[in-house]
Scaffold this motif. Structure first.
Motif, mmCIF file in Angstrom:
data_model
loop_
_atom_site.group_PDB
_atom_site.id
_atom_site.type_symbol
_atom_site.label_atom_id
_atom_site.label_comp_id
_atom_site.label_asym_id
_atom_site.label_seq_id
_atom_site.Cartn_x
_atom_site.Cartn_y
_atom_site.Cartn_z
ATOM 1 N N THR A 170 0.802 -1.234 0.000
ATOM 2 C CA THR A 170 0.000 0.000 0.000
ATOM 3 C C THR A 170 0.836 1.287 0.000
ATOM 4 N N ASP A 171 2.109 1.180 -0.409
ATOM 5 C CA ASP A 171 2.904 2.416 -0.510
ATOM 6 C C ASP A 171 2.808 2.992 -1.928
ATOM 7 N N VAL A 172 1.607 2.887 -2.510
ATOM 8 C CA VAL A 172 1.319 3.458 -3.839
ATOM 9 C C VAL A 172 -0.006 4.227 -3.725
ATOM 10 N N SER A 173 -0.520 4.722 -4.844
ATOM 11 C CA SER A 173 -1.706 5.585 -4.777
ATOM 12 C C SER A 173 -2.962 4.821 -4.328
ATOM 13 N N ILE A 174 -3.933 5.568 -3.826
ATOM 14 C CA ILE A 174 -5.210 4.999 -3.380
ATOM 15 C C ILE A 174 -5.850 4.176 -4.501
ATOM 16 N N GLU A 175 -5.796 4.706 -5.729
ATOM 17 C CA GLU A 175 -6.410 4.019 -6.877
ATOM 18 C C GLU A 175 -5.692 2.712 -7.191
ATOM 19 N N GLU A 176 -4.365 2.741 -7.141
ATOM 20 C CA GLU A 176 -3.599 1.518 -7.417
ATOM 21 C C GLU A 176 -3.880 0.442 -6.366
ATOM 22 N N VAL A 177 -3.968 0.869 -5.114
ATOM 23 C CA VAL A 177 -4.267 -0.097 -4.046
ATOM 24 C C VAL A 177 -5.661 -0.672 -4.265
ATOM 25 N N PHE A 178 -6.615 0.195 -4.576
ATOM 26 C CA PHE A 178 -7.995 -0.283 -4.708
ATOM 27 C C PHE A 178 -8.153 -1.271 -5.863
ATOM 28 N N GLU A 179 -7.369 -1.081 -6.914
ATOM 29 C CA GLU A 179 -7.423 -2.012 -8.034
ATOM 30 C C GLU A 179 -7.048 -3.429 -7.573
ATOM 31 N N LYS A 180 -6.001 -3.511 -6.748
ATOM 32 C CA LYS A 180 -5.552 -4.800 -6.206
ATOM 33 C C LYS A 180 -6.602 -5.362 -5.242
ATOM 34 N N VAL A 181 -7.103 -4.481 -4.372
ATOM 35 C CA VAL A 181 -8.074 -4.886 -3.356
ATOM 36 C C VAL A 181 -9.344 -5.431 -4.014
ATOM 37 N N SER A 182 -9.809 -4.730 -5.033
ATOM 38 C CA SER A 182 -11.070 -5.098 -5.713
ATOM 39 C C SER A 182 -11.064 -6.548 -6.178
ATOM 40 N N ALA A 183 -9.884 -6.974 -6.654
ATOM 41 C CA ALA A 183 -9.775 -8.326 -7.210
ATOM 42 C C ALA A 183 -10.206 -9.392 -6.184
ATOM 43 N N PHE A 184 -9.993 -9.108 -4.904
ATOM 44 C CA PHE A 184 -10.327 -10.092 -3.867
ATOM 45 C C PHE A 184 -11.829 -10.141 -3.557
ATOM 46 N N PHE A 185 -12.570 -9.151 -4.050
ATOM 47 C CA PHE A 185 -13.989 -9.092 -3.735
ATOM 48 C C PHE A 185 -14.877 -9.445 -4.924
ATOM 49 N N LYS A 186 -14.243 -9.634 -6.093
ATOM 50 C CA LYS A 186 -15.034 -9.909 -7.300
ATOM 51 C C LYS A 186 -15.370 -11.384 -7.412
#
Ligand code: UDP
Ligand code: MG
Length: 186
Positions: A170-186
């Motif tokens: 998570t030492d990157v932008s909010i959008e970049e983190v959310f892209e990774k995070v989203s994958a776990f909820f799809k």
């Protein structure tokens, strides 16, 4: 809604790793209810009771408040929401928190979302944010880092051994983190 039917995701990571920010985005996109253990505790502290004041003192020292307090707050919030999909952020902070949650709520999480971020980045974020939190001062921040390393990392390790941890840098932008995070909820 019986407790057996609920889905619980624990969101863990160092102070300032983006737990609250990402949880708000998960709520918007994936229909979870979000409870921050720290926010529930700060609300409890504002009640001004003796127990609340004792918690405030522990938080100022970067210590973990007794499991009974936190788990009761979480259980009540979950029940009152009438919902069944929960993101629980900033909890469990130690293995005893986790054991207490299991015995009170009756089941474990589905997975742990773990936000990995270097300490120097966390420190800059905490000192830079202006949320007026009593514990965002350098002295308490150092104590929170130590508590995190000593007591919370063993929780991550516990779940890692069970293959239940989703790691996100998570030492990157909010959008970049959310892209990774989203994958776990799809
Ligand atoms: N805290 C606690 N138990 C919890 C969650 C939080 O004792 O389950 C206390 C602890 O003192 C921590 C503080 O509340 O340092 C703030 O927690 P929060 O998750 O809001 O902040 P973070 O340190 O992750 O930014
Ligand atoms: Mg938070």
């Amino acid at each position: 809604m019986s407790e057996e039917e609920s889905t619980v995701i624990f969101v863990l990571g160092g102070p300032g790793s983006g737990k609250g920010t990402q949880c708000a985005k998960i709520v918007d996109s994936f229909g979870y209810v979000h409870f921050s253990a720290g926010d529930l505790l700060r609300q409890f502290v504002r009640s001004g009771t003796k127990e609340g004041n004792e918690c405030a003192e522990m938080m100022q020292q970067g210590k973990i408040v007794p499991s009974s307090v936190t788990v009761n707050l979480l259980k009540t919030a979950m029940k009152e929401s009438g919902q069944s999909k929960f993101l629980i952020d900033g909890f469990p902070r130690n293995l005893e928190n986790r054991d207490t949650f299991l015995s009170v709520v009756g089941h474990d999480c589905t997975f742990v979302l773990f936000f990995d971020c270097p300490e120097d980045v966390l420190e800059k974020r905490l000192l830079g944010r202006a949320e007026g939190r009593a514990d965002d001062n350098i002295e308490t921040i150092k104590k929170r880092f130590k508590t995190y390393q000593d007591q919370t990392m063993p929780v991550i390790e516990h779940y890692d051994k069970k293959g239940m941890v989703k790691h996100v840098k998570t030492d990157v932008s909010i959008e970049e983190v959310f892209e990774k995070v989203s994958a776990f909820f799809k």
